[in-house]
Scaffold this active site. Structure first.
Site, PDB file in Angstrom:
ATOM      1  CB  CYS A   1      25.722  40.322  22.178  1.00 35.99           C
ATOM      2  SG  CYS A   1      26.290  41.804  21.187  1.00 35.99           S
TER       3      CYS A   1
ATOM      4  NE  ARG B   1      32.417  45.949  16.224  1.00 37.46           N
ATOM      5  CZ  ARG B   1      31.607  46.550  16.696  1.00 37.46           C
ATOM      6  NH1 ARG B   1      31.429  47.819  16.540  1.00 37.46           N
ATOM      7  NH2 ARG B   1      30.986  46.045  17.952  1.00 37.46           N
TER       8      ARG B   1
ATOM      9  CD  GLN C   1      31.658  46.877  21.959  1.00 38.14           C
ATOM     10  OE1 GLN C   1      31.649  45.558  21.909  1.00 38.14           O
ATOM     11  NE2 GLN C   1      30.814  47.482  20.943  1.00 38.14           N
TER      12      GLN C   1
ATOM     13  CG  ASP D   1      29.516  44.860  25.320  1.00 35.26           C
ATOM     14  OD1 ASP D   1      28.499  45.757  25.338  1.00 35.26           O
ATOM     15  OD2 ASP D   1      29.544  44.070  24.332  1.00 35.26           O
TER      16      ASP D   1
ATOM     17  CG  HIS E   1      24.772  42.030  26.776  1.00 35.11           C
ATOM     18  ND1 HIS E   1      26.355  41.871  26.627  1.00 35.11           N
ATOM     19  CD2 HIS E   1      24.486  42.552  25.300  1.00 35.11           C
ATOM     20  CE1 HIS E   1      26.901  42.018  25.058  1.00 35.11           C
ATOM     21  NE2 HIS E   1      25.760  42.652  24.543  1.00 35.11           N
TER      22      HIS E   1
ATOM     23  CE  LYS F   1      20.865  53.956  17.459  1.00 29.48           C
ATOM     24  NZ  LYS F   1      22.064  54.384  16.840  1.00 29.48           N
TER      25      LYS F   1
ATOM     26  CG  HIS G   1      22.895  44.862  22.706  1.00 34.59           C
ATOM     27  ND1 HIS G   1      23.725  43.900  22.332  1.00 34.59           N
ATOM     28  CD2 HIS G   1      21.777  44.403  22.293  1.00 34.59           C
ATOM     29  CE1 HIS G   1      23.053  42.930  21.736  1.00 34.59           C
ATOM     30  NE2 HIS G   1      21.754  43.475  21.681  1.00 34.59           N
TER      31      HIS G   1
HETATM   32 ZN   LIG Z   1      25.828  43.391  22.691  1.00 36.25          ZN
END
Ligand SMILES: [Zn+2]
Ligand SMILES: [Zn+2]
Length: 585
Positions: free
Chosen positions: A278, A307, A325, A327, A329, A409, A455
């Site tokens: 992010c 992680r 990910q 991912d 945004h 979410k 996200h």
């Molecule tokens: Zn994010």
């Protein structure tokens, strides 16, 4: 798992299983006096109880414990709740020699302590429970593994016995059958068998080595992913794997996120390996002043993050320490929010459907007790999520108060071939980061406004999604995903030149192909190809060369006869293009 904290007797499956965990502990204490008991909650699909005991529980022990559980059930002992003071509770468990319970009571017990009793067995517990041990009839102990007291690796090593319980014998049997089947298609077993991926203790747990065949599948997934994103108006970006620690201080990760690896130090500056993508996307946003006309901005990245997970919880591809990910945004104005959420949901369902997942559970999580942002922001955003779900005609459940602190979410869980649920898609609104990084755009009114930030990950992570795919298909990937799509087997050595010519033609058309020219019997090679689950097997001999054909075998379906090579190639290209899940010739 104490989902229902009211005093009323309520027989949910969780209650049943929690009571089964007490039954387990009761049986253990009868059979192995002196054992110290830890905690015993209901969990997804069953229950467990933790025990402190020198000797390990054996497979035989589990059998006799289960036998004893049945006896205690037959005794039909009433299960009763009682309240006492903290001092009384401590004394009670001291007399019972249950030190671990005393520790829990000291930590968690209020002035008044809630306990449950069934015969000689007493537990420090909020309940609720079934009224008597006789209610518990359909249960099975499954396994024993190591666990740490309070999950702390420096703490005492305990033994955790897992079991499951159901309302009916039929449900129990179905579940055990499913577990059997799941064991057969465990991706940790199929991964090395099919040469897809491996892990290596020398390298470190939870770090995945993608072998050429696994990488071939990943490339197909990634290519599909990128194309879908371009179609949906996304732009794709790349970002580094580390950033100054300061970035993660601003984002709040150093404070709130406990899966961070320790920072690296270079030139006296601390750097953090990224647990999320992010902040990088935020910095791309901040690289210039944004205007309302540019929004929405949709930026995707196949971003690899790291992680820390405890060694004990690592699990094949499903729980790892390094993963990529899918991912993205989205930065948008409030009037664009609903439309953006709608598009994201339909994109997610379409993509998951292409992989063969058409059975979903959708959850909307709303404002938790601790939250950032204003109540009006939350209401507006939660309303937008709800409207988007309704507009897409999607049935969903509301998880009241289960949103993350920074925004509401939507989670989408898919069901696999064994009806197991897997969380893949998550779409999260964020009021926190735009604030922390002071994001703005110039509005139509010429003033500065804060954008909304979404996200979202659709597949979750490539590692996890690959693990789910392997198990869903039991390694029998559909043609478009298969690591090796077709294997060509020459009947005799003299057919080799023609076979390598076909091989070249297939490769030119981007079909993933291989040749088995080993000096083995044809039957043996076919069995090998079947074992490695190649969807289409081609056999070439004198007759095929003469007729410009190939003999076709479909994995698990057998011989399909001769096909003109050009015609078959055309069909293969169509399977790829349409992403067909079945091979129909
Ligand atoms: Zn994010
Ligand atoms: Zn309990």
């Amino acid at each position: 798992m104490h989902k229902n904290k009211n005093e009323k007797f309520d027989l949910s499956l969780d209650t049943l299983r929690h009571s089964a965990s007490h039954l387990l502990a009761h049986a253990v204490l009868e059979l192995f006096p002196g054992t110290k008991i830890g905690v015993g909650p209901a969990v997804e699909d069953g229950f467990y109880y933790d025990f402190l005991r020198e000797e390990p529980f054996t497979h035989e022990d589990l059998k006799s414990i289960e036998e004893r559980m049945k006896q205690i059930s037959d005794r039909d002992i009433p299960i009763e709740k009682f309240l006492c003071t903290k001092e009384e509770a401590v004394k009670l468990f001291k007399d019972l020699g249950q030190d671990l319970k005393i520790e829990l009571i000291q930590e968690k017990g209020g002035k008044e302590v809630s306990c449950y009793r069934q015969g000689d067995f007493v537990d420090f517990c909020l309940g609720p429970h079934v009224p008597s041990t006789g209610v518990l009839k359909h249960f099975k102990l499954l396994s024993v593994s190591g666990a740490y007291w309070k999950g702390d690796e420096r703490g005492q090593q305990l033994q955790r016995i897992y079991g499951t319980a159901f309302f009916s014998e039929e449900d129990l049997r179905d579940h055990l059958k499913m577990l059997e089947e799941a064991k057969k298609r465990d991706h940790r077993k199929l991964g090395p068998e099919l040469d897809l991926f491996s892990t290596n203790e020398m390298l470190g747990g939870g770090l995945i080595l993608w072998h050429p065949k696994g990488s071939a599948v990943r490339t197909v997934i990634e290519d599909f992913w990128r194309k879908e994103h371009y179609k949906e108006g996304y732009e794709l970006i790349y970002s580094p794997h580390i950033a100054k620690l300061r970035v993660w201080e601003i984002s709040g990760h150093t404070q709130f996120y406990d899966a961070l690896y320790p920072p690296l130090i270079s030139d006296n500056v601390k750097y953090q390996i990224k647990p999320m993508n992010c902040p990088f996307h935020i910095m791309v946003y901040q690289s210039k002043q944004r205007s309302y006309r540019e929004l929405p901005l949709r930026w995707g990245e196949l971003g690899t993050v790291y992680r820390y997970e405890r060694g004990g919880v690592l699990h094949g591809l499903l729980r790892v320490r390094g993963f990529t990910q899918d991912d993205a945004h989205i930065f948008c104005r409030s009037d664009q929010l609903e439309e953006e959420i709608r598009r994201t949901i339909s994109m997610a369902l379409r993509m998951l459907g292409t992989f063969g997942f058409n059975d979903f559970d959708v959850y909307l999580s709303t404002r938790p007790e601790k939250f950032s942002g204003s109540v009006s922001d939350w209401d507006e955003a939660t309303g937008a999520l709800e409207k988007a779900l309704n507009a897409e005609k999607i049935d969903f459940s509301v998880d009241e108060g289960e949103g993350v602190f920074y925004g509401p979410k939507i989670d989408i869980k898919i069901k696999d071939a064994l009806k197991r649920s897997w969380q893949c898609t998550t779409i999260q609104l964020d009021f926190n980061l735009p604030e922390k990084f002071d994001l703005s755009y110039v509005g139509e009114d010429g003033g500065f406004h804060r954008p909304f930030m979404i996200h979202r990950a659709l597949l979750g992570s490539l590692e996890r999604f690959f693990g789910i795919l392997i198990e869903h298909y039991n390694g029998n990937f559909p043609f478009w995903l298969a690591p090796v799509q077709t294997i060509i087997i020459p009947i005799a050595d003299r057919h080799n030149p023609y076979v390598s010519q076909l091989n070249q033609e297939l490769k030119k058309k981007e079909i993933r192909t291989a040749v088995d020219s080993r000096r083995e019997k044809v039957g043996y090679k076919i069995r090998d190809a079947e074992k490695s689950k190649v969807p289409i097997i081609l056999l070439v001999g004198d007759k095929e060369i003469e007729d410009k054909t190939v003999s076709v075998r479909i994995h698990k379906k057998g011989d399909k006869g001769q096909f003109e090579f050009k015609e078959l190639l055309e069909k293969m290209l169509n399977f790829n293009k349409n992403k067909d899940l079945e091979i129909i010739l």
